[in-house]
Every structure is written in structure tokens, then in C-alpha cells.
Design an enzyme around this catalytic site. Structure first.
Site, PDB file in Angstrom:
ATOM      1  N   ASN A   9     -23.747 125.553  48.525  1.00 11.81           N
ATOM      2  CA  ASN A   9     -22.975 124.785  47.555  1.00 11.81           C
ATOM      3  C   ASN A   9     -21.616 125.431  47.328  1.00 11.81           C
ATOM      4  O   ASN A   9     -20.895 125.060  46.411  1.00 11.81           O
ATOM      5  CB  ASN A   9     -23.748 124.649  46.234  1.00 11.81           C
ATOM      6  N   ASN A  10     -21.267 126.391  48.185  1.00 11.29           N
ATOM      7  CA  ASN A  10     -19.960 127.033  48.131  1.00 11.29           C
ATOM      8  C   ASN A  10     -18.925 126.017  48.613  1.00 11.29           C
ATOM      9  O   ASN A  10     -18.920 125.622  49.775  1.00 11.29           O
ATOM     10  CB  ASN A  10     -19.972 128.280  49.020  1.00 11.29           C
ATOM     11  N   LYS A  13     -16.936 126.862  51.791  1.00  8.05           N
ATOM     12  CA  LYS A  13     -17.735 126.786  53.021  1.00  8.05           C
ATOM     13  C   LYS A  13     -18.036 125.336  53.384  1.00  8.05           C
ATOM     14  O   LYS A  13     -17.965 124.953  54.554  1.00  8.05           O
ATOM     15  CB  LYS A  13     -19.044 127.557  52.862  1.00  8.05           C
ATOM     16  N   GLU A  41     -34.148 133.493  48.173  1.00 10.34           N
ATOM     17  CA  GLU A  41     -33.981 134.940  48.116  1.00 10.34           C
ATOM     18  C   GLU A  41     -33.601 135.435  49.510  1.00 10.34           C
ATOM     19  O   GLU A  41     -34.334 135.211  50.480  1.00 10.34           O
ATOM     20  CB  GLU A  41     -35.271 135.609  47.648  1.00 10.34           C
ATOM     21  N   ASP A  70     -24.383 132.972  56.561  1.00  8.85           N
ATOM     22  CA  ASP A  70     -24.398 134.082  55.608  1.00  8.85           C
ATOM     23  C   ASP A  70     -23.259 134.999  56.036  1.00  8.85           C
ATOM     24  O   ASP A  70     -22.946 135.101  57.223  1.00  8.85           O
ATOM     25  CB  ASP A  70     -25.733 134.822  55.634  1.00  8.85           C
ATOM     26  N   SER A  71     -22.635 135.610  55.084  1.00  5.97           N
ATOM     27  CA  SER A  71     -21.507 136.476  55.412  1.00  5.97           C
ATOM     28  C   SER A  71     -21.412 137.602  54.396  1.00  5.97           C
ATOM     29  O   SER A  71     -22.068 137.578  53.365  1.00  5.97           O
ATOM     30  CB  SER A  71     -20.203 135.669  55.433  1.00  5.97           C
TER      31      SER A  71
END
Length: 87
Positions: A9-10, A13, A41, A70-71
Site C-alpha cells: 500500500n506504499n 511503490k 510479518e 521488499d527493500s
């Protein structure tokens, strides 16, 4: 257009993924677009493992093609740390 779900939900991104995938014929939906609260998680030891955890969870909930990323920050002078543990 084909649908694909993005386990994020960024807003930045989401914008990047839409910008990259829409010209290829994909419309990118987020959990928020579908009214889903996705809280995974991140227990992986790598960025790839964490992205897979998020994508798999969204697929389990929707049964639709899903992807995630993922970053973090990897500092060469710190041996690649904090890496996956940066937030």
C-alpha cells in the site's frame, strides 16, 4: 487489461509498478483497492523471502496473481547491513 495484485500500500511503490506494468497490459490492484487489510510479518532472511511471504499471503486471500517487493538499505562499509533488518 489483465489484473495483477501488488502486496503493498506504499503509494510510491504502487505508482512505480503501475507505471511499469500498465504499458504491458496489466492493471495493478492493491489490497486497499480490494478492501483487504494485508499485514504480513516479514520473517525472511532476505529481501526475496520477505517479498515472497507478502505475495503468497495476498494470493491465499484472493486466489489472483500477486507480486510483491521488499527493500532496505545495504551499506557496503557495514558488510551489507542493516539490509533486510532496515525499516
Amino acid at each position: 487489461m489483465k489484473e495483477i495484485l501488488l502486496a503493498s500500500n506504499n503509494k510510491h511503490k504502487v505508482s512505480e509498478f503501475r507505471h511499469s506494468l500498465e504499458p504491458l497490459g496489466f492493471y495493478v490492484y492493491t489490497p486497499a483497492d480490494l478492501g483487504i487489510k494485508l499485514d504480513v510479518e516479514e520473517t525472511g532472511q532476505t529481501f526475496e523471502e520477505n517479498a515472497l511471504l507478502k505475495s503468497q499471503k495476498l494470493f491465499e486471500l484472493t486466489k489472483k496473481p500477486s507480486l510483491a517487493d521488499d527493500s532496505g538499505i545495504c551499506v557496503l562499509a557495514l558488510g551489507g547491513k542493516p539490509g533486510v533488518y532496515s525499516s
